[in-house]
Scaffold this active site. Structure first.
Site, PDB file in Angstrom:
ATOM      1  N   GLU A   1      -5.288  -8.213  -0.847  1.00  0.00           N
ATOM      2  CA  GLU A   1      -5.962  -8.282   0.451  1.00  0.00           C
ATOM      3  C   GLU A   1      -7.446  -8.029   0.276  1.00  0.00           C
ATOM      4  OE1 GLU A   1      -4.450  -5.671   3.515  1.00  0.00           O
ATOM      5  OE2 GLU A   1      -2.381  -6.023   2.876  1.00  0.00           O
TER       6      GLU A   1
ATOM      7  N   GLU B   1       0.819  -1.228   0.000  1.00  0.00           N
ATOM      8  CA  GLU B   1       0.000   0.000   0.000  1.00  0.00           C
ATOM      9  C   GLU B   1       0.847   1.269   0.000  1.00  0.00           C
ATOM     10  OE1 GLU B   1      -2.313  -0.719   3.532  1.00  0.00           O
ATOM     11  OE2 GLU B   1      -3.826  -1.832   2.445  1.00  0.00           O
TER      12      GLU B   1
END
Ligand code: BGP
Length: 486
Positions: free
Chosen positions: A384, A191
């Protein structure tokens, strides 16, 4: 028949700092996640207040001096470091095709700037990855999932300093040399847009130490973009055929109404929160809206000669994102707010929320996949997705989690739709395949796993692993390549 490719990579994901524990074993140095404090006695408001965004100089100093680890859950986590064999055995039973974890930088370079890597740390990941392959799983490795050696922060200022790019690349080189043949997919950063929304996790900034917080956030981001591109370059040079991806936390946004200002706000939110990052990593250049976005923040990028060529010449092989929820965009400042991953968002009246207020939106996953694929035409790996919930052990000693099965089923259905839409979807690593410590709020009670871990928020419990009802559901889903979702 589902539309998933026949070699679709069904998997599970964790991160080193949230799972391994053993924070000072095997030669590991202290890292930035080891410093995050949590007290099981905190109420909801205190848990929010102490979440990842709020590292302070005082907490930092206390954590460095702390002798008792009880209030530092990342230090013990679920002790995956000592349990990985039995955990991987359960994942084999589940039929996982791929396992995603991160490598702890401080296990490999305890201080970040060491001249030589720590052999014990390398051996740990070598054994772990060999074990994955023995059990029929490919390996998806994140090189940096938030936790960086603290020494790099105190001595060099972390990602503010260009030198950190060199230390990071030294670490990458070591990983590629030693583990290159064992890793199937690499993610240089978890991220990469996190630096904007949680600057402690994303780039180890302490707000009260910065005169110009936004400027420093983007300085770090530029350095991380360079590090990401150079990690891609190095992997391609050292491991021919390697697959290296760019990852963001995906903040899917809908206009609150068809009022043109809401629609425009949604475009800006998508650009500023998501595409700014994927544009650089996948297209190899800062997008056209960069100047406006940064000038509104009063920020200038510290671009040096040669930087833009590095970004241009080393784009990622695939894109990846975490997806938990969507949010609403509007120019209406009175709009109701709800919680979400990394940042809070405006509430969508059409969506239910999780126990933590995150808006559950399976169709948003299909939307995100279509948007990303259409924009970049690069294969996508969902790194995810999952549901954090308060699981309880029922009278029969088991965890019955129909809410998690529902969540996963609906998201898998929408992935299938996206595959039918023509999105090139490589795989799906469900988040928190086994219960781990929450990254946002450091709570052990926020559980994502299909495998239960008997450990409470104060670190007490047998640490025993047990299958939840969702375990069997996911096993059948995988075995049928997404056909059997009953
Ligand atoms: C992502 C992080 C993970 C993770 C997940 C769920 O942003 O990459 O590390 O934990 O969010 O968040 P949380 O643990 O706060 O529920």
């Amino acid at each position: 028949m589902s539309h998933f490719r026949s070699d679709f990579l069904w998997g599970g994901a964790i991160a080193a700092s949230q799972a391994e524990g053993a924070w000072n074993e095997g030669g590991k140095g202290i890292d930035t996640q080891d410093l995050r404090v949590f007290d099981a006695a905190w109420d909801k408001a205190q848990r929010q207040e102490n979440r990842n965004i709020n590292m302070t100089s005082a907490r930092f100093a206390d954590a460095l001096a702390a002798e008792d680890d009880t209030n530092y859950p990342f230090r013990w986590a679920i002790d995956f470091y000592h349990h990985y064999r039995e955990d991987l055995a359960l994942m084999e039973k589940l039929g996982l095709k791929i396992f995603r974890t991160s490598i702890s930088w401080a296990r490999i370079y305890p201080n970040g700037d060491d001249a030589q890597p720590n052999e014990e740390g390398l051996r740990f990941y070598e054994d772990l990855f060999i074990e994955c392959h023995k059990r029929g799983m490919k390996v998806f490795a994140t090189i940096l999932h938030y936790a960086m050696p603290v020494n790099l922060v105190t001595k060099y200022g972390g990602w503010k300093n260009r030198k950190t790019i060199d230390f990071y690349l030294r670490y990458c080189r070591t990983l590629y040399e030693r583990l290159g043949h064992l890793v199937d997919y690499w993610l240089p950063f978890n991220e990469i847009n996190c630096s904007r929304f949680n600057p402690w996790n994303g780039c180890a900034l302490i707000k009260d130490q910065e005169k110009d917080y936004d400027q420093e956030i983007f300085r770090c981001t530029h350095h991380q973009f360079l590090a990401n591109a150079l990690a891609v370059k190095l992997a391609h040079e050292m491991i021919p055929g390697s697959m290296v991806g760019g990852m963001i936390a995906r903040f899917t946004s809908y206009p609150a109404t068809c009022a043109p200002n809401d629609v425009m706000q949604s475009i800006l939110d998508e650009n500023y929160k998501n595409y700014f990052y994927t544009d650089v990593m996948a297209r190899g250049k800062y997008p056209s809206y960069t100047e406006r976005m940064l000038s509104e923040l009063g920020v200038t990028l510290p671009i040096e000669p040669g930087d833009l060529e590095i970004l241009r010449d080393n784009t990622v092989d695939f894109l990846s994102f975490s997806y938990y929820m969507s949010m609403v965009s509007t120019s209406d400042t009175g709009y109701e707010i709800t919680s979400g991953n990394l940042l809070s968002g405006k509430k969508n009246p059409y969506l239910p929320t999780s126990d933590w207020g995150w808006q559950i939106d399976p169709v948003g996953l299909r939307i995100s996949l279509n948007q990303m694929y259409d924009r970049y035409q690069k294969p996508i790996f969902i790194a995810e997705n999952g549901l954090g919930a308060m699981d309880v052990i029922a009278g029969d000693g088991k965890v019955h989690d129909p809410y998690r099965i529902d969540y996963l089923r609906e998201h898998v259905r929408q992935m299938d739709e996206a595959a039918a839409d023509g999105v090139d979807l490589l795989g799906y690593t469900m988040w928190g395949i086994i219960d781990i410590v929450s990254c946002g709020t450091i709570e052990m009670n926020k559980r994502y796993g299909v495998i239960y871990v008997d450990r409470d928020e104060a670190g007490k419990g047998t640490n025993r692993r047990a299958e939840k009802d969702s375990f069997d559901w996911y096993r059948k889903c995988i075995a049928s390549n997404g056909d059997d979702l009953t």
